[in-house]
Design an enzyme around this catalytic site. Structure first.
Site, PDB file in Angstrom:
ATOM      1  N   GLU A 120     -64.160  59.639 164.959  1.00  0.00           N
ATOM      2  CA  GLU A 120     -62.904  59.033 164.510  1.00  0.00           C
ATOM      3  C   GLU A 120     -63.195  57.825 163.635  1.00  0.00           C
ATOM      4  O   GLU A 120     -63.891  56.902 164.052  1.00  0.00           O
ATOM      5  CB  GLU A 120     -62.043  58.619 165.708  1.00  0.00           C
ATOM      6  N   GLY A 126     -54.677  59.396 166.287  1.00  0.00           N
ATOM      7  CA  GLY A 126     -54.245  59.916 164.999  1.00  0.00           C
ATOM      8  C   GLY A 126     -52.826  59.538 164.626  1.00  0.00           C
ATOM      9  O   GLY A 126     -52.261  58.544 165.089  1.00  0.00           O
ATOM     10  N   LYS A 137     -40.398  57.955 168.959  1.00  0.00           N
ATOM     11  CA  LYS A 137     -39.585  58.266 170.139  1.00  0.00           C
ATOM     12  C   LYS A 137     -39.174  57.000 170.871  1.00  0.00           C
ATOM     13  O   LYS A 137     -38.122  56.948 171.516  1.00  0.00           O
ATOM     14  CB  LYS A 137     -40.351  59.204 171.090  1.00  0.00           C
ATOM     15  N   SER A 229     -52.913  64.222 158.665  1.00  0.00           N
ATOM     16  CA  SER A 229     -52.183  64.069 157.403  1.00  0.00           C
ATOM     17  C   SER A 229     -51.751  62.628 157.202  1.00  0.00           C
ATOM     18  O   SER A 229     -51.866  61.783 158.103  1.00  0.00           O
ATOM     19  CB  SER A 229     -50.948  64.981 157.401  1.00  0.00           C
ATOM     20  N   ILE A 268     -38.110  63.875 159.685  1.00  0.00           N
ATOM     21  CA  ILE A 268     -38.404  62.447 159.606  1.00  0.00           C
ATOM     22  C   ILE A 268     -37.179  61.670 159.140  1.00  0.00           C
ATOM     23  O   ILE A 268     -36.790  60.666 159.741  1.00  0.00           O
ATOM     24  CB  ILE A 268     -39.593  62.196 158.648  1.00  0.00           C
ATOM     25  N   HIS A 415     -48.317  69.321 168.600  1.00  0.00           N
ATOM     26  CA  HIS A 415     -48.615  70.282 169.663  1.00  0.00           C
ATOM     27  C   HIS A 415     -49.157  71.596 169.095  1.00  0.00           C
ATOM     28  O   HIS A 415     -49.895  72.306 169.785  1.00  0.00           O
ATOM     29  CB  HIS A 415     -47.392  70.531 170.543  1.00  0.00           C
ATOM     30  N   HIS A 542     -28.042  75.138 189.703  1.00  0.00           N
ATOM     31  CA  HIS A 542     -26.698  74.746 189.292  1.00  0.00           C
ATOM     32  C   HIS A 542     -26.319  73.436 189.989  1.00  0.00           C
ATOM     33  O   HIS A 542     -26.583  73.255 191.169  1.00  0.00           O
ATOM     34  CB  HIS A 542     -25.691  75.830 189.678  1.00  0.00           C
TER      35      HIS A 542
END
Length: 606
Positions: A120, A126, A137, A229, A268, A415, A542
């Site tokens: 890395e 990343g 999030k 990316s 995005i 993912h 339920h």
């Protein structure tokens, strides 16, 4: 005695899993693969054209003799723990890039007994952990709570009274930064605990099975490129990191502009519009295509626009390019020149406080030494086959070299990168594995959320026309779900595209509360090849939101097809009893509800 008639309308699909075998010659390599011996991830035999368990697939590609050492061949996993690499190599596996994809591959490699290192050049985690899904999030969690607290009508419906909601910008930014730091630490510690060597430096491929980082050269049996990316910035746009920003800058939330233009209305752009409007900004979308949210199923996109765009402080320009964006200087605002996407004529000029460039992401593949192994990128992406094996400029597979995640462009989701990495590890440890990308879900974490897996309706119709089958559409509404109504969140729908003839799920799209969590039952069904007629009998607690998906499966109409290609549905018209001293019988008239001529069937059961 009375008798019953049982009509079986389907048979379970078969998923074949195991190894594959390779036969090589000097000039050609031919894979003779039986459906019994090829491990698929969610792909049924018929997806590959297999007609029987005794058939085989012949895949030919030009290569040298060394190709038989590449993707399809088996190597033995190290059984001596994480400290015993293959003979003649420093490591069994070296991964360039410690993002979510590299991390997933590394952990699975250790589980398989491979001595593994990960290189890395920046920080572990990343894009996703440091500049993407994780901090975004955190911001969206804040925007969700702000929206709820600001919605006086919503709060009153619960009998709650809340004073005017406010926020501390630095506190919100710290929440996002702290979450990224925590997850980054967790990823690092998990790899260290399992014995993965974390090597710091920029990884460069020097040649076959040889990598350099810093001033150190190491060798590995297999190499995975997982470099991810970076934000994509079109020509003519000047990014200063302050008033003209990318998602990398926006996640730091250094200021909240009064008016911000967002270039691009994909995942995005939509998520940041949710954040900024919740914090008080006005938003203007600039979209090159003729409609907003072009990547979504059109019906879902239309509903999402009605809920996420129209009622909020958002306006938009579609069918235009932002040909030039100039940052704010000397008291002047940010200026954006808009040109018609087709004629390229100037249409308008916007003056705003800030501009966010959300036009997607570009692969980070520069400086990897690809020229040393004769690999040429395509629009920056590293070409790979269905097994993530890297393809060189001559169309041949590069032995022992793989590429996963955003760098190969197959599916730019964290993912998906992790799943690809795990798939590669399966291959290098002797189990051929093909990942079904149509079973990988995606989500947009707006309020409400949007999620999807598989094909959109237009894509499914195009596929059906090509392959000669019909599609069915099933829909359910959150307004009919008890849990959603209890939360006063009845806005939303779930939609499924499927094949009525065999029950195959082609795509599922959800817009509503916790859509990102609900999609996985559908994605797992696609991955496992589960048909609607089987999954519709699953039981859901339920009252829960999962019943939205339960009702979706139950709403689908699945039947067989006759020899004429007509869908058959069975209707019991009437019955009567014939009684005597010796017996009584029950006689049924069955109607095959197909286009004329309709078929009648008398069934007599003694």
């Amino acid at each position: 005695m009375q008798s019953s008639i049982s009509l079986s309308l389907s048979s379970p699909s078969t998923v074949c899993r195991s190894d594959c075998s390779a036969v090589a010659s000097n000039a050609n390599v031919t894979l003779l693969t039986s459906p019994r011996s090829l491990r698929f991830c969610g792909l049924r035999r018929e997806a590959f054209g297999f007609k029987s368990l005794n058939s085989s697939v012949h895949t030919r590609f030009q290569s040298s003799k060394t190709t038989r050492l590449s993707c399809s061949n088996r190597i033995a996993a190290s059984l001596g723990g994480n400290g015993a690499p293959s003979k003649g190599f420093d490591y069994d596996l070296v991964i360039i890039g410690a993002g979510v994809g590299g991390h997933g591959a590394a952990l699975h490699a250790v589980e398989k007994g491979l001595k593994t290192a990960i290189i890395e050049g920046d920080v572990v985690g990343g894009t996703c952990v440091n500049r993407g899904c994780v901090p975004s999030k955190a911001l969206l969690a804040v925007s969700g709570r702000m929206r709820e607290l600001q919605n006086e009508h919503h709060m009153k419906s619960f009998g709650l009274q809340v004073a005017a909601a406010g926020y501390d910008r630095q506190g919100v930014a710290d929440h996002a930064n702290n979450l990224a730091s925590k997850i980054r630490s967790n990823l690092t510690n998990s790899m260290k605990a399992l014995g993965v060597d974390i090597l710091t430096g920029f990884g460069t491929i020097l040649g076959p099975q040889k990598v350099k980082y810093g001033d150190t050269v190491i060798t590995a049996k297999d190499i995975i490129i997982a470099t991810g990316s970076v934000p994509s910035v079109p020509k003519g746009i000047e990014v200063d990191g302050k008033t003209v920003i990318t998602s990398d800058h926006a996640l730091k939330l250094e200021f909240v502009p009064q008016w911000i233009a967002i270039v691009g209305s994909g995942y995005i752009g939509l998520e940041f519009s949710d954040v900024y409007t919740a914090l008080g900004s006005e938003v203007t979308f600039v979209e090159a295509l003729d409609q907003l949210m072009p990547g979504f199923d059109p019906e879902i996109g239309k509903l999402a626009q009605r809920v996420l765009i129209n009622p909020r402080k958002i306006d938009y320009h579609t069918g235009v390019f932002a040909s030039k964006i100039t940052p704010a200087k000397d008291g002047k605002p940010v200026t954006i020149e808009l040109i018609d996407a087709k004629t390229k004529e100037l249409k308008d000029t916007l003056e705003v406080d800030a501009a966010l460039i959300a036009t997607g992401r570009a692969p980070f593949t520069q400086g990897l030494g690809l020229e040393n192994i004769n690999v040429q990128t395509q629009r920056g992406f590293i070409p790979v086959d269905e097994r993530m094996c890297v393809i060189d400029a001559n169309g041949e597979l590069v032995p022992h070299l793989y590429c996963i995640g955003d760098a190969n462009g197959k599916m730019m989701l964290a993912h998906a990168a992790s799943a690809q990495g795990i798939s590669v590890v399966e291959q290098v440890t002797g189990k051929d594995h093909i990942l079904n990308h149509l079973s990988i879900p995606a989500a947009c974490f707006t309020h409400p959320e949007i999620s999807m897996v598989g094909l959109t309706e237009p894509q499914a119709r195009e596929k059906a026309e090509k392959e000669g089958f019909e599609i069915g559409i099933a829909k359910t509404s959150f307004k009919a779900n008890t849990k959603a109504l209890a939360e006063n969140e009845g806005e939303g729908i779930a939609k499924m595209i499927y094949r009525p003839d065999n029950g195959e799920i082609l795509g599922v799209h959800i817009f509503g509360m916790h859509a990102a969590d609900l999609i996985h039952e559908a994605s797992n069904a696609i991955a496992m090849g589960t048909r609607i007629q089987d999954i519709k009998f699953a039981v859901h607690a339920h009252p829960t939101l999962s019943e939205v998906i339960d009702e979706l499966f139950k709403a689908a109409k699945v039947g067989r097809k006759s020899s004429l290609g007509c869908e058959l549905r069975f209707s019991l018209i009437f019955n009567w009893y014939i009684r005597s001293s010796k017996y009584h019988a029950q006689t049924y008239l069955i109607v095959y509800e197909a286009p004329p001529p309709r078929c009648l069937l008398w069934v007599r059961c003694n």
